[in-house]
Design an enzyme around this catalytic site. Structure first.
Site, PDB file in Angstrom:
ATOM      1  N   ASN A 127      -3.834  -2.195  -3.456  1.00 34.29           N
ATOM      2  CA  ASN A 127      -4.082  -3.022  -2.276  1.00 34.29           C
ATOM      3  C   ASN A 127      -3.680  -2.267  -1.013  1.00 34.29           C
ATOM      4  O   ASN A 127      -2.852  -2.734  -0.207  1.00 34.29           O
ATOM      5  CB  ASN A 127      -3.321  -4.344  -2.397  1.00 34.29           C
ATOM      6  CG  ASN A 127      -3.977  -5.457  -1.595  1.00 34.29           C
ATOM      7  OD1 ASN A 127      -4.932  -5.224  -0.854  1.00 34.29           O
ATOM      8  ND2 ASN A 127      -3.461  -6.669  -1.717  1.00 34.29           N
TER       9      ASN A 127
ATOM     10  N   HIS B 265       0.658 -14.256   0.677  1.00 32.97           N
ATOM     11  CA  HIS B 265      -0.078 -14.441  -0.575  1.00 32.97           C
ATOM     12  C   HIS B 265      -0.320 -15.905  -0.899  1.00 32.97           C
ATOM     13  O   HIS B 265      -1.354 -16.243  -1.486  1.00 32.97           O
ATOM     14  CB  HIS B 265       0.658 -13.756  -1.735  1.00 32.97           C
ATOM     15  CG  HIS B 265       0.299 -12.311  -1.892  1.00 32.97           C
ATOM     16  ND1 HIS B 265       0.975 -11.296  -1.249  1.00 32.97           N
ATOM     17  CD2 HIS B 265      -0.690 -11.698  -2.596  1.00 32.97           C
ATOM     18  CE1 HIS B 265       0.439 -10.129  -1.568  1.00 32.97           C
ATOM     19  NE2 HIS B 265      -0.579 -10.348  -2.370  1.00 32.97           N
TER      20      HIS B 265
END
Length: 447
Positions: free
Chosen positions: A331, A362
């Site tokens: 990521n 998140h």
């Protein structure tokens, strides 16, 4: 019945997203060929990219997609009204707060018994873009240049984006569904057809003293990435049900399986979860490349590199010999965002602050917070071990090889141990895995 309905709707939403991504891929090829900067104006490219992005979002998420426009519109108003001195702080709080509100309501209000489309996934990327632009405008218009590091100087925005440019950056069809995040300057340079407008041509624009074209064909790279997507999807569909992660907290499995076998199974089960990320992120990268976005100069052999906004390096992940190497290749664009927005700017304990920001970004599941809180401890421990132990193994190639093998195994197990709450999501299973909760089944011998 509810469970079956929920599963059917989840599958349908995944299929819709996949169909939209395939359409975005074909549209990207058309965009590069027929709306090339040499054939049309930046205004037209902005308008088309934005309208197509909104259309794809509405197709996938229905009226939930209005949150994308509302979040972007509110933060643009903040940028205009509050001034450059504090706008980055306000935008961070508002964008992250809006995202968190949507995540909490989706998980704890609308997601009981019936699945609601996860429209917060695109909002996570938009939040990154909003906050990145705010900090980069602040750097470009408020901070003295000698107070910026090299990366901040490169990304600093020297003028306020127009409303069209801002929405095009946040909601363009290439990144509206799965990202990845990119810098505003890189995106505007792509739209205007000047990819090295703000970058140094000294090394990337020349190879062995010879100038190279700034607009090479991405076809080969797109085909390679699509092949990677196909293999990743095939692997995931083949093995995802063979080693379910939930078995790691199954009472019978824990009671009857030796510890070493549990560790091996932990690694294998977590390994099977990665290909779906490889598939999604590589496909998103291929879509951007197909549109002509993502060119990053030439390598030492004179070959074009299309990794400007790539989100992962698969081999570096699977062969990582340290926690840091793994995180640096997983990521990637989110790691860059966390570094630029938090790590480089936080005056106190930037490592802990960065992990906490990542957890908030998140989502609302407790497993995310367990993962990132554990990640703080693992990161600090890994730094200490590397600093104190590694020098003893650098005396010979054999010792270094032994060190690399040991640290590879330790890194992979540490990653699995840290990340499993992220996959399990709930508190109960996560605490059971960490053995902080008593087993629900008793040994018959002791009953």
């Amino acid at each position: 019945l509810i469970s079956k309905t929920r599963g059917s709707i989840i599958l349908l939403c995944c299929q819709l997203s996949f169909i939209c991504q395939l359409c975005a891929l074909l549209t990207a090829v058309w965009f590069r060929l027929y709306l090339h900067p040499s054939k049309t104006s930046p205004f037209v490219r902005h308008v088309v990219a934005t309208l197509l992005g909104i259309y794809f979002a509405l197709f996938c998420f229905g009226w939930y997609a209005l949150h994308f426009l509302l979040q972007s519109g509110i933060t643009y108003g903040i940028m205009i009204l509050t001034g450059v001195e504090h706008m980055h702080k306000y935008c961070l709080v508002v964008a992250l707060g809006y995202l968190s509100f949507c995540q909490i309501t989706r998980v704890y209000v609308f997601d009981y018994g019936m699945y609601s489309a996860d429209f917060t996934g695109p909002m996570m990327v938009i939040t990154q873009k909003i906050t990145s632009v705010a900090f980069e405008i602040h750097d470009g218009e408020c901070v003295k240049e000698d107070q910026l590091n090299q990366g901040q100087k490169l990304l600093a925005i020297r003028r306020m984006p127009s409303l069209l440019e801002y929405f095009s950056y946040n909601c363009n069809f290439m990144g509206i569904l799965a990202g990845p995040t990119c810098s505003y300057n890189d995106y505007i340079a792509f739209i205007e057809g000047t990819p090295y407008r703000h970058r140094d041509l000294e090394n990337k624009g020349k190879v062995n003293g010879k100038s190279r074209l700034n607009d090479p064909s991405p076809n080969t790279e797109v085909i390679r990435k699509l092949a990677t997507c196909f293999i990743s999807l095939l692997v995931f569909l083949s093995v995802c049900k063979v080693c379910p992660v939930e078995r790691n907290v199954d009472d019978d499995f824990i009671a009857t399986t030796p510890f070493y076998a549990q560790v091996v199974y932990l690694y294998l089960s977590m390994l099977t979860t990665r290909p779906k990320y490889y598939f999604v992120w590589t496909l998103a990268d291929a879509i951007n490349n197909a549109a002509g976005f993502g060119f990053n100069g030439y390598d030492s052999n004179g070959l074009p590199q299309w990794d400007l906004i790539s989100n992962l390096r698969i081999m570096n992940i699977e062969l990582a010999t340290s926690f840091k190497v793994f995180l640096d290749n997983w990521n990637i664009q989110t790691a860059h965002w966390l570094k630029r927005v938090c790590y480089e700017r936080c005056p106190y304990n930037p490592t802990a602050a960065t992990f906490l920001l990542s957890a908030m970004w998140h989502g609302a599941y407790p497993g995310y917070y367990l993962t990132f809180l554990t990640g703080i401890v693992i990161t600090l421990a890994a730094r200490a071990v590397r600093h104190n132990v590694r020098p003893y193994f650098m005396g010979s190639p054999t010792l270094k090889f032994v060190y690399d093998v040991i640290t590879w195994a330790a890194t992979q197990i540490a990653i699995c141990y840290t990340v499993i709450p992220f996959v399990l999501l709930s508190v109960g299973p996560s605490l059971k895995f960490y053995r902080w909760e008593k087993q629900t089944k008793m040994d018959p011998k002791n009953s």
